[in-house]
Design a protein around this motif. Structure first.
Motif, mmCIF file in Angstrom:
data_model
loop_
_atom_site.group_PDB
_atom_site.id
_atom_site.type_symbol
_atom_site.label_atom_id
_atom_site.label_comp_id
_atom_site.label_asym_id
_atom_site.label_seq_id
_atom_site.Cartn_x
_atom_site.Cartn_y
_atom_site.Cartn_z
ATOM 1 N N GLU A 1 1.072 -0.764 0.206
ATOM 2 C CA GLU A 1 -0.378 0.013 -0.038
ATOM 3 C C GLU A 1 1.003 1.334 0.093
ATOM 4 N N LYS A 2 1.564 1.065 0.586
ATOM 5 C CA LYS A 2 2.781 2.402 0.580
ATOM 6 C C LYS A 2 3.047 2.889 -0.296
ATOM 7 N N ASN A 3 3.651 1.649 -1.218
ATOM 8 C CA ASN A 3 3.953 1.406 -2.888
ATOM 9 C C ASN A 3 2.880 2.518 -3.430
ATOM 10 N N VAL A 4 1.698 1.856 -3.611
ATOM 11 C CA VAL A 4 0.979 2.853 -4.062
ATOM 12 C C VAL A 4 0.753 4.478 -3.651
ATOM 13 N N ILE A 5 0.305 4.377 -2.384
ATOM 14 C CA ILE A 5 0.853 5.372 -2.165
ATOM 15 C C ILE A 5 1.267 6.443 -2.659
ATOM 16 N N ASP A 6 2.461 6.536 -2.883
ATOM 17 C CA ASP A 6 3.648 6.978 -3.331
ATOM 18 C C ASP A 6 3.582 7.303 -5.017
ATOM 19 N N VAL A 7 3.334 6.029 -5.646
ATOM 20 C CA VAL A 7 2.975 6.346 -7.294
ATOM 21 C C VAL A 7 1.543 7.450 -7.299
ATOM 22 N N SER A 8 0.856 7.063 -6.610
ATOM 23 C CA SER A 8 -0.355 8.017 -6.560
ATOM 24 C C SER A 8 -0.155 9.434 -6.141
ATOM 25 N N LYS A 9 0.724 9.882 -5.550
ATOM 26 C CA LYS A 9 1.029 11.060 -4.968
ATOM 27 C C LYS A 9 2.149 12.210 -6.540
ATOM 28 N N GLN A 10 2.945 10.668 -6.640
ATOM 29 C CA GLN A 10 3.780 11.249 -8.133
ATOM 30 C C GLN A 10 3.230 11.290 -9.297
ATOM 31 N N LEU A 11 1.607 10.561 -9.258
ATOM 32 C CA LEU A 11 1.027 10.884 -10.506
ATOM 33 C C LEU A 11 0.598 12.106 -10.400
ATOM 34 N N LYS A 12 0.253 12.534 -9.461
ATOM 35 C CA LYS A 12 -0.870 13.563 -9.484
ATOM 36 C C LYS A 12 0.292 14.660 -9.503
ATOM 37 N N ALA A 13 1.596 14.756 -8.755
ATOM 38 C CA ALA A 13 2.128 16.046 -8.495
ATOM 39 C C ALA A 13 2.924 15.483 -10.741
ATOM 40 N N ASP A 14 2.729 15.329 -11.428
ATOM 41 C CA ASP A 14 3.091 15.146 -12.552
ATOM 42 C C ASP A 14 1.495 15.360 -13.359
ATOM 43 N N ASN A 15 0.507 15.115 -13.219
ATOM 44 C CA ASN A 15 -0.667 15.763 -13.878
ATOM 45 C C ASN A 15 -0.777 16.855 -13.928
ATOM 46 N N LYS A 16 -0.618 17.612 -12.730
ATOM 47 C CA LYS A 16 -0.909 18.700 -12.014
ATOM 48 C C LYS A 16 -0.093 19.882 -13.034
ATOM 49 N N LYS A 17 1.579 19.441 -12.582
ATOM 50 C CA LYS A 17 2.857 19.798 -13.834
ATOM 51 C C LYS A 17 2.363 19.858 -15.021
ATOM 52 N N ASN A 18 1.626 18.854 -15.521
ATOM 53 C CA ASN A 18 1.619 18.966 -17.345
ATOM 54 C C ASN A 18 -0.044 19.398 -17.635
ATOM 55 N N PHE A 19 -0.984 19.528 -16.313
ATOM 56 C CA PHE A 19 -2.202 20.523 -16.716
ATOM 57 C C PHE A 19 -1.555 21.937 -16.714
ATOM 58 N N LYS A 20 -0.466 22.321 -15.910
ATOM 59 C CA LYS A 20 -0.305 23.499 -16.210
ATOM 60 C C LYS A 20 0.069 24.218 -17.798
ATOM 61 N N ILE A 21 0.994 23.097 -17.529
ATOM 62 C CA ILE A 21 2.112 23.954 -19.634
ATOM 63 C C ILE A 21 0.669 23.745 -20.302
ATOM 64 N N PHE A 22 0.046 22.200 -20.063
ATOM 65 C CA PHE A 22 -1.579 22.418 -20.894
ATOM 66 C C PHE A 22 -2.052 23.342 -21.447
ATOM 67 N N ASN A 23 -2.662 24.089 -19.910
ATOM 68 C CA ASN A 23 -3.305 24.859 -20.707
ATOM 69 C C ASN A 23 -2.471 26.264 -21.166
ATOM 70 N N ILE A 24 -1.441 26.541 -20.714
ATOM 71 C CA ILE A 24 -1.014 27.684 -21.151
ATOM 72 C C ILE A 24 -0.527 27.478 -22.745
ATOM 73 N N VAL A 25 -0.207 26.416 -23.126
ATOM 74 C CA VAL A 25 -0.360 26.170 -24.710
ATOM 75 C C VAL A 25 -1.518 26.354 -25.697
ATOM 76 N N MET A 26 -2.578 25.629 -25.066
ATOM 77 C CA MET A 26 -4.256 25.360 -25.329
ATOM 78 C C MET A 26 -4.801 27.107 -25.576
ATOM 79 N N GLY A 27 -3.888 28.178 -24.338
ATOM 80 C CA GLY A 27 -4.712 29.394 -24.175
ATOM 81 C C GLY A 27 -3.532 29.930 -25.472
ATOM 82 N N ALA A 28 -2.668 29.871 -25.760
ATOM 83 C CA ALA A 28 -2.066 30.019 -27.230
ATOM 84 C C ALA A 28 -2.188 29.931 -28.688
#
Length: 121
Positions: free
Chosen positions: A24-51
């Motif tokens: 379960e600890k590994n699943v929680i770590d993967v979840s945290k990492q994917l959340k952080a990656d998605n947050k970063k990618n979503f910000k970049i995505f919104n900037i590109v789509m705005g352009a």
């Protein structure tokens, strides 16, 4: 020739989560990492789509100013512009963030239903 790239969850990781083979600890770590990656990618995505929206909108505004035929059908052009941007946004979102989110959340719900509410992406 254009190539569409999209991000997916590693099939071995997805299967391990789906069958509850990971601690379960590994699943929680993967979840945290994917959340952080998605947050970063979503910000970049919104900037590109705005352009992209600004470029398309600027081109549309230029055509409205230059050609009188476009002004006569302004409402149709604007509605078409909004529809095209919405379709591009949805499709691009799936390629950048959505597929991983769907795959991880589905596997988490099946393998670790007790962790689903707290650690879904």
């Amino acid at each position: 020739m254009a190539v569409i790239h999209f991000k997916t969850l590693n099939s071995n990781l997805q299967e391990s989560i789906r069958l509850a083979k990971m601690p379960e600890k590994n699943v929680i770590d993967v979840s945290k990492q994917l959340k952080a990656d998605n947050k970063k990618n979503f910000k970049i995505f919104n900037i590109v789509m705005g352009a992209v929206a600004l470029l398309f909108g600027g081109n549309l505004a230029y055509l409205m100013i230059i050609k009188s035929e476009f002004r006569e059908a302004m409402l149709q052009w604007i509605l078409g512009f909004v529809a095209i941007i919405a379709i591009i946004y949805f499709g691009s979102y799936l390629c950048v963030c959505g597929i991983i989110k769907i795959q991880f959340n589905g596997a988490l719900k099946e393998g670790y239903p007790d962790l689903y509410k707290e650690h879904k992406i």
